[in-house]
Scaffold this motif. Structure first.
Motif, PDB file in Angstrom:
ATOM      1  N   MET A   1       0.833  -1.181   0.000  1.00 26.47           N
ATOM      2  CA  MET A   1       0.000   0.000   0.000  1.00 26.47           C
ATOM      3  C   MET A   1       0.881   1.248   0.000  1.00 26.47           C
ATOM      4  N   THR A   2       0.564   2.216  -0.835  1.00 33.98           N
ATOM      5  CA  THR A   2       1.362   3.433  -0.926  1.00 33.98           C
ATOM      6  C   THR A   2       1.179   4.281   0.323  1.00 33.98           C
ATOM      7  N   ALA A   3       2.288   4.742   0.882  1.00 33.16           N
ATOM      8  CA  ALA A   3       2.214   5.569   2.087  1.00 33.16           C
ATOM      9  C   ALA A   3       1.691   6.952   1.739  1.00 33.16           C
ATOM     10  N   PRO A   4       0.984   7.602   2.660  1.00 31.40           N
ATOM     11  CA  PRO A   4       0.522   8.965   2.405  1.00 31.40           C
ATOM     12  C   PRO A   4       1.704   9.885   2.116  1.00 31.40           C
ATOM     13  N   ALA A   5       1.494  10.812   1.214  1.00 32.34           N
ATOM     14  CA  ALA A   5       2.519  11.799   0.886  1.00 32.34           C
ATOM     15  C   ALA A   5       2.194  13.093   1.622  1.00 32.34           C
ATOM     16  N   THR A  12       2.624  27.677   6.423  1.00 28.36           N
ATOM     17  CA  THR A  12       1.886  27.417   7.658  1.00 28.36           C
ATOM     18  C   THR A  12       1.100  26.106   7.641  1.00 28.36           C
ATOM     19  N   ALA A  13       1.101  25.377   6.528  1.00 28.22           N
ATOM     20  CA  ALA A  13       0.212  24.210   6.435  1.00 28.22           C
ATOM     21  C   ALA A  13       0.899  23.035   5.745  1.00 28.22           C
ATOM     22  N   LEU A  14       0.323  21.862   5.965  1.00 29.59           N
ATOM     23  CA  LEU A  14       0.775  20.626   5.326  1.00 29.59           C
ATOM     24  C   LEU A  14      -0.408  20.002   4.594  1.00 29.59           C
ATOM     25  N   LEU A  15      -0.145  19.431   3.428  1.00 25.32           N
ATOM     26  CA  LEU A  15      -1.172  18.760   2.647  1.00 25.32           C
ATOM     27  C   LEU A  15      -0.830  17.277   2.598  1.00 25.32           C
ATOM     28  N   VAL A  16      -1.702  16.459   3.196  1.00 24.12           N
ATOM     29  CA  VAL A  16      -1.481  15.009   3.208  1.00 24.12           C
ATOM     30  C   VAL A  16      -2.309  14.401   2.081  1.00 24.12           C
ATOM     31  N   GLU A  17      -1.643  13.709   1.175  1.00 19.12           N
ATOM     32  CA  GLU A  17      -2.300  13.105   0.015  1.00 19.12           C
ATOM     33  C   GLU A  17      -2.420  11.608   0.235  1.00 19.12           C
ATOM     34  N   LEU A  66       4.698  20.874  13.757  1.00 13.95           N
ATOM     35  CA  LEU A  66       3.485  20.261  13.222  1.00 13.95           C
ATOM     36  C   LEU A  66       3.842  19.097  12.312  1.00 13.95           C
ATOM     37  N   ARG A  67       4.862  19.282  11.475  1.00  9.24           N
ATOM     38  CA  ARG A  67       5.271  18.195  10.577  1.00  9.24           C
ATOM     39  C   ARG A  67       5.681  16.961  11.381  1.00  9.24           C
ATOM     40  N   GLU A  68       6.392  17.155  12.463  1.00  9.91           N
ATOM     41  CA  GLU A  68       6.822  16.022  13.284  1.00  9.91           C
ATOM     42  C   GLU A  68       5.613  15.331  13.930  1.00  9.91           C
ATOM     43  N   GLN A  69       4.655  16.129  14.419  1.00  7.00           N
ATOM     44  CA  GLN A  69       3.455  15.545  15.026  1.00  7.00           C
ATOM     45  C   GLN A  69       2.648  14.749  13.993  1.00  7.00           C
ATOM     46  N   VAL A  70       2.551  15.279  12.790  1.00  8.66           N
ATOM     47  CA  VAL A  70       1.809  14.584  11.730  1.00  8.66           C
ATOM     48  C   VAL A  70       2.541  13.312  11.326  1.00  8.66           C
ATOM     49  N   ARG A  71       3.843  13.378  11.250  1.00  5.01           N
ATOM     50  CA  ARG A  71       4.613  12.183  10.902  1.00  5.01           C
ATOM     51  C   ARG A  71       4.402  11.079  11.939  1.00  5.01           C
ATOM     52  N   GLU A  72       4.387  11.444  13.221  1.00  2.77           N
ATOM     53  CA  GLU A  72       4.142  10.442  14.268  1.00  2.77           C
ATOM     54  C   GLU A  72       2.765   9.809  14.100  1.00  2.77           C
ATOM     55  N   LEU A  73       1.783  10.631  13.780  1.00  2.62           N
ATOM     56  CA  LEU A  73       0.426  10.100  13.576  1.00  2.62           C
ATOM     57  C   LEU A  73       0.393   9.127  12.406  1.00  2.62           C
ATOM     58  N   LEU A  74       1.006   9.522  11.292  1.00  2.01           N
ATOM     59  CA  LEU A  74       0.959   8.679  10.098  1.00  2.01           C
ATOM     60  C   LEU A  74       1.725   7.371  10.296  1.00  2.01           C
TER      61      LEU A  74
END
Length: 221
Positions: A1-5, A12-17, A66-74
């Protein structure tokens, strides 16, 4: 399965695809759970779309955190398989509709159904709120009867009234206010889609389910 990009979106924002709308709504629920648990402290707002989730942070200095927090979640997130049925996690909303739209006969012709069967198909399957857009309070509803997939008008109307209930492609939707529009209009409702005096202002939020009800069958005035 392809990992989210994960893409930077401005400073100020991140876009998770991700793969599809089902994964978007699953990730939205995971983000909400994290926020309720006190995590994702640098996150200010979340905006879902068909294949992306926009995560808006507090400002440029906090984007790395924020990027680090999102990475931990993903890293911990277990997404549903692409194409899997969309899991709903919001409230169930019933919307009364008068099926008298100017395109009702045309939709019947396009689908090969009778007018009665179009109404039965629109009311017979619960829809899921996928994401918002176009105007405040407008939601793209998915998961309805696949026989109702019809094209937009090649030339949009210059004015569609508030409360108009329409179809376009795989979506159904309700115009929250008068505006131009190219959807096939099959009915109308008195439901208020957007009210700034209400919390939250939007009646329909991503993840909720919508049940359309034929007003002629339940006594709408």
């Amino acid at each position: 399965m392809t990992a989210p990009a994960v893409h930077a979106c401005g400073d100020t924002a991140l876009l998770v695809e991700v793969a599809d709308l089902g994964q978007v709504l699953a990730l939205l629920e995971a983000v909400s759970d994290r926020r309720e648990a006190g995590a994702l402290t640098r996150l200010v707002d979340v905006v879902p779309a068909a294949r992306t989730l926009l995560l808006i942070g507090e400002g440029p200095p906090h984007l790395p955190a924020l990027r680090e927090q999102v990475r931990e979640l993903l890293d911990e997130w277990r997404p549903p398989a692409p194409g899997a049925p969309i899991a709903t996690h919001g409230p169930h909303v019933r919307i009364m509709v008068r099926y008298n739209g100017p395109d009702l006969d045309a939709v019947a012709s396009l689908t090969g159904l009778s007018v009665f069967e179009v109404v039965r198909a629109h009311t017979g399957t619960a829809w899921t709120v996928g994401f918002g857009g176009f105007a405040p309070g407008f939601s793209y509803l998915v998961g309805g009867d696949p026989r109702l997939r019809v094209p937009r008008h090649e030339e949009p109307r210059t004015r569609v009234p508030a409360g108009a209930v329409g179809l376009a492609g795989a979506f159904s939707g309700i115009y929250p206010r008068p505006s131009p529009g190219g959807w096939q209009i099959i009915g109308e409702t008195d439901a208020v889609l957007w009210d700034v005096g209400r919390e939250p202002p939007a009646l329909l939020r991503p993840g909720a389910t919508v049940e359309f009800v034929d007003a002629d069958g339940e006594g709408m005035p």
